[in-house]
Design an enzyme around this catalytic site. Structure first.
Site, PDB file in Angstrom:
ATOM      1  N   LYS A  79       0.781  -1.235  -0.173  1.00 13.22           N
ATOM      2  CA  LYS A  79       0.115   0.109  -0.045  1.00 13.22           C
ATOM      3  C   LYS A  79       1.010   1.154  -0.098  1.00 13.22           C
ATOM      4  O   LYS A  79       1.898   1.216   0.474  1.00 13.22           O
ATOM      5  CB  LYS A  79      -0.802   0.032   1.193  1.00 13.22           C
ATOM      6  CG  LYS A  79      -2.189   0.897   1.046  1.00 13.22           C
ATOM      7  CD  LYS A  79      -3.364   0.362   0.773  1.00 13.22           C
ATOM      8  CE  LYS A  79      -4.484   1.188   0.793  1.00 13.22           C
ATOM      9  NZ  LYS A  79      -5.736   0.483   0.169  1.00 13.22           N
ATOM     10  N   GLY A 181     -19.014   7.811   0.183  1.00  8.16           N
ATOM     11  CA  GLY A 181     -18.277   7.905  -0.803  1.00  8.16           C
ATOM     12  C   GLY A 181     -18.372   6.843  -2.220  1.00  8.16           C
ATOM     13  O   GLY A 181     -19.454   6.647  -2.123  1.00  8.16           O
ATOM     14  N   TYR A 185     -21.743   4.851  -1.422  1.00  8.51           N
ATOM     15  CA  TYR A 185     -22.780   5.164  -2.090  1.00  8.51           C
ATOM     16  C   TYR A 185     -23.440   4.038  -3.005  1.00  8.51           C
ATOM     17  O   TYR A 185     -24.388   3.610  -3.151  1.00  8.51           O
ATOM     18  CB  TYR A 185     -22.734   6.462  -3.176  1.00  8.51           C
ATOM     19  CG  TYR A 185     -24.034   7.218  -3.421  1.00  8.51           C
ATOM     20  CD1 TYR A 185     -24.560   8.191  -2.834  1.00  8.51           C
ATOM     21  CD2 TYR A 185     -24.656   6.734  -4.583  1.00  8.51           C
ATOM     22  CE1 TYR A 185     -25.847   8.796  -2.988  1.00  8.51           C
ATOM     23  CE2 TYR A 185     -25.920   7.269  -4.898  1.00  8.51           C
ATOM     24  CZ  TYR A 185     -26.310   8.375  -4.044  1.00  8.51           C
ATOM     25  OH  TYR A 185     -27.537   8.721  -4.301  1.00  8.51           O
TER      26      TYR A 185
HETATM   27  P1  NAI Z   1     -13.961   7.700  -0.651  1.00  3.07           P
HETATM   28  O1  NAI Z   1     -12.847   8.698  -0.201  1.00  3.07           O
HETATM   29  O2  NAI Z   1     -14.847   7.829  -1.724  1.00  3.07           O
HETATM   30  O3  NAI Z   1     -15.199   7.821   0.261  1.00  3.07           O
HETATM   31  C1  NAI Z   1     -14.865   7.831   1.870  1.00  3.07           C
HETATM   32  C2  NAI Z   1     -16.003   8.732   2.575  1.00  3.07           C
HETATM   33  O4  NAI Z   1     -16.185   8.796   3.734  1.00  3.07           O
HETATM   34  C3  NAI Z   1     -16.116  10.242   1.940  1.00  3.07           C
HETATM   35  O5  NAI Z   1     -17.333  10.740   1.412  1.00  3.07           O
HETATM   36  C4  NAI Z   1     -15.898  10.899   3.201  1.00  3.07           C
HETATM   37  O6  NAI Z   1     -16.377  12.104   3.519  1.00  3.07           O
HETATM   38  C5  NAI Z   1     -16.559  10.013   4.154  1.00  3.07           C
HETATM   39  N1  NAI Z   1     -16.014  10.094   5.679  1.00  3.07           N
HETATM   40  C6  NAI Z   1     -14.603  10.301   6.002  1.00  3.07           C
HETATM   41  N2  NAI Z   1     -14.721  10.393   7.443  1.00  3.07           N
HETATM   42  C7  NAI Z   1     -16.139  10.150   7.845  1.00  3.07           C
HETATM   43  C8  NAI Z   1     -16.729  10.099   9.356  1.00  3.07           C
HETATM   44  N3  NAI Z   1     -16.098  10.366  10.141  1.00  3.07           N
HETATM   45  N4  NAI Z   1     -17.871   9.918   9.264  1.00  3.07           N
HETATM   46  C9  NAI Z   1     -18.779   9.694   8.005  1.00  3.07           C
HETATM   47  N5  NAI Z   1     -18.119  10.059   6.779  1.00  3.07           N
HETATM   48  C10 NAI Z   1     -16.836   9.988   6.713  1.00  3.07           C
HETATM   49  O7  NAI Z   1     -13.706   6.433  -0.294  1.00  3.07           O
HETATM   50  P2  NAI Z   1     -14.095   4.965  -0.848  1.00  3.07           P
HETATM   51  O8  NAI Z   1     -13.351   4.431  -1.998  1.00  3.07           O
HETATM   52  O9  NAI Z   1     -15.450   5.012  -0.764  1.00  3.07           O
HETATM   53  O10 NAI Z   1     -13.597   4.116   0.414  1.00  3.07           O
HETATM   54  C11 NAI Z   1     -14.131   3.807   1.538  1.00  3.07           C
HETATM   55  C12 NAI Z   1     -13.628   2.882   2.417  1.00  3.07           C
HETATM   56  O11 NAI Z   1     -13.635   1.584   1.943  1.00  3.07           O
HETATM   57  C13 NAI Z   1     -12.077   3.286   2.928  1.00  3.07           C
HETATM   58  O12 NAI Z   1     -11.717   2.781   4.196  1.00  3.07           O
HETATM   59  C14 NAI Z   1     -11.382   2.464   1.694  1.00  3.07           C
HETATM   60  O13 NAI Z   1      -9.927   2.051   2.009  1.00  3.07           O
HETATM   61  C15 NAI Z   1     -12.117   0.994   1.747  1.00  3.07           C
HETATM   62  N6  NAI Z   1     -12.042   0.405   0.599  1.00  3.07           N
HETATM   63  C16 NAI Z   1     -12.131   0.830  -0.651  1.00  3.07           C
HETATM   64  C17 NAI Z   1     -11.921   0.267  -1.891  1.00  3.07           C
HETATM   65  C18 NAI Z   1     -12.239   0.693  -3.061  1.00  3.07           C
HETATM   66  O14 NAI Z   1     -12.542  -0.129  -4.237  1.00  3.07           O
HETATM   67  N7  NAI Z   1     -12.574   2.155  -3.443  1.00  3.07           N
HETATM   68  C19 NAI Z   1     -11.574  -1.277  -1.767  1.00  3.07           C
HETATM   69  C20 NAI Z   1     -11.473  -1.618  -0.406  1.00  3.07           C
HETATM   70  C21 NAI Z   1     -11.596  -0.886   0.766  1.00  3.07           C
END
Ligand code: NAI
Length: 350
Positions: A79, A181, A185
């Site tokens: 990572k 996110g 969503y």
């Molecule tokens: P993203 O950045 O698109 O979404 C994260 C969302 O969480 C953002 O909208 C942010 O404003 C919100 N957020 C942050 N802190 C918060 C809090 N305290 N309370 C409420 N909302 C909060 O990231 P994504 O890609 O959706 O990833 C989400 C999680 O899933 C992360 O932990 C990421 O490491 C994990 N993940 C993502 C993958 C992917 O394919 N994108 C794959 C595997 C894991």
């Protein structure tokens, strides 16, 4: 010293990169390459300190080894994190410098996107190195991994519901999603489609109104989402949602979400079990995105193969639940044991 860092153990290499001109400061952690080149996303985030960034990359890279081994992918675990510069910066110059950094470590690490990194950033990285996947264009491009991650998490929630309630049917089930996110969503859309009753929270309010309007979701304060009166809690923001502060207030009977490293400390696994809460280990059910990326890394992007791997993800989760129940252990401990066995398999890929 880095060698005595609590999260360093087991890592093959940790690289620190600095580029004065663009302001790049980044860590790339290569945890384990037994199964193949270390693969995992790059996170672009504001960290309170270098130490916080280092701790984040070490924990995330180890989780990637467990995730990739558990999904039986021909890739290892690694990572990267880029520390967001303070003040103004040239984003393209920064990601180009980062691409050169990835190139210097000679294919032991293949990057993809994580929180804070866009498809446009990925295209800039690609100008400097071929050790990048999850691209939107080009041969075998697998595109944004987030929708596939969301599908895997959705499938995992159904498997968990079957265990907890005797049916995978989520119609009328109340689900709280922390973080709307890219993954959160898309997960909300799957859940709304099958009639789940959603409560959602995000510190960024931009997507909340859409979820309310299009998915009939109820907006909840970010301070209250973990204790929402629901059946299922899906942490989809950053790590550490399950901790000694949040745990006593959780009302859900299932915790199953996308966020990496949901348990702030390992003892949370026992604490969840003691409260009768079924935990779907994060790295087991959030592997959809890396499965999608792995297809691109292998040079044969194939939707049918990805779907077969998602079926396998469900079977693996079922096995974790079965063994946890029959051996009287936590789901996290069973998953870790299974992943460690699969990680020990050394493939001749170099
Ligand atoms: P993203 O950045 O698109 O979404 C994260 C969302 O969480 C953002 O909208 C942010 O404003 C919100 N957020 C942050 N802190 C918060 C809090 N305290 N309370 C409420 N909302 C909060 O990231 P994504 O890609 O959706 O990833 C989400 C999680 O899933 C992360 O932990 C990421 O490491 C994990 N993940 C993502 C993958 C992917 O394919 N994108 C794959 C595997 C894991």
């Amino acid at each position: 010293s880095i060698f005595s860092h609590p999260d360093f153990d087991g890592h093959e290499a940790v690289h620190a990169f600095c580029d004065t001109e663009s302001g790049l400061r980044a860590f790339i952690a290569v945890h384990n390459t037994n199964r193949g080149p270390a693969s995992g996303g790059t996170r672009f985030w504001t960290y309170a300190s270098d130490g916080d960034a280092l701790a984040d990359v070490l924990r995330l890279s180890r989780a990637m080894s467990y995730k990739n081994a558990m999904a039986q992918l021909d890739i290892g675990g690694g990572k990267a994190v880029i520390l967001r510069p303070e003040g103004a910066f040239d984003r393209n110059a920064l990601f180009a410098a980062y691409g050169r950094s990835v190139e210097t470590i000679g294919g032991t690490y293949i990057t993809a996107e994580d929180v804070g990194v866009s498809p446009a950033d990925m295209a800039v990285i690609k100008t400097q190195t071929d050790n990048v996947a999850g691209l939107s264009e080009g041969d075998n491009a697998s595109g944004d991994p987030s929708p596939v991650t969301a599908e895997g998490v959705f499938r995992g929630i159904r498997v968990a519901a079957e265990r907890a309630y005797g049916s995978p049917d989520l119609n009328g089930r109340r689900v709280a999603i922390q973080g709307l996110g890219s993954v959160g969503y898309a997960l909300a859309e799957h859940l709304a489609h099958v009639g789940a009753d959603l409560q959602v929270a995000d510190i960024d309010t931009s997507r909340l109104a859409r979820a309310e309007k299009e998915l009939g979701a109820t907006i909840v304060d970010t301070n209250d989402i973990l204790s929402a009166d629901v059946d299922i809690l899906a942490p989809c923001a950053l790590g550490g949602a399950i901790n000694s502060d949040s745990l006593p207030a959780i009302r859900a009977s299932i915790v199953a979400g996308a966020a990496n490293n949901q348990l702030r400390t390992p003892d949370m696994a026992e604490a969840l079990t003691a409260r009768g809460i079924l935990y779907a280990p994060d790295y087991v059910i959030n592997a959809g995105g890396i499965i999608n990326v792995a297809a691109e890394v292998a040079g044969r992007y194939d939707v049918a193969w990805v779907q077969t791997k998602l079926d396998q993800l469900e079977e693996t989760l079922g096995e974790v639940f079965d063994r946890a129940a029959s051996e009287g252990r936590t789901t996290a401990s069973i998953a870790n044991e299974m992943a460690q066995e699969r990680m020990a398999v050394i493939r001749d890929w170099r």
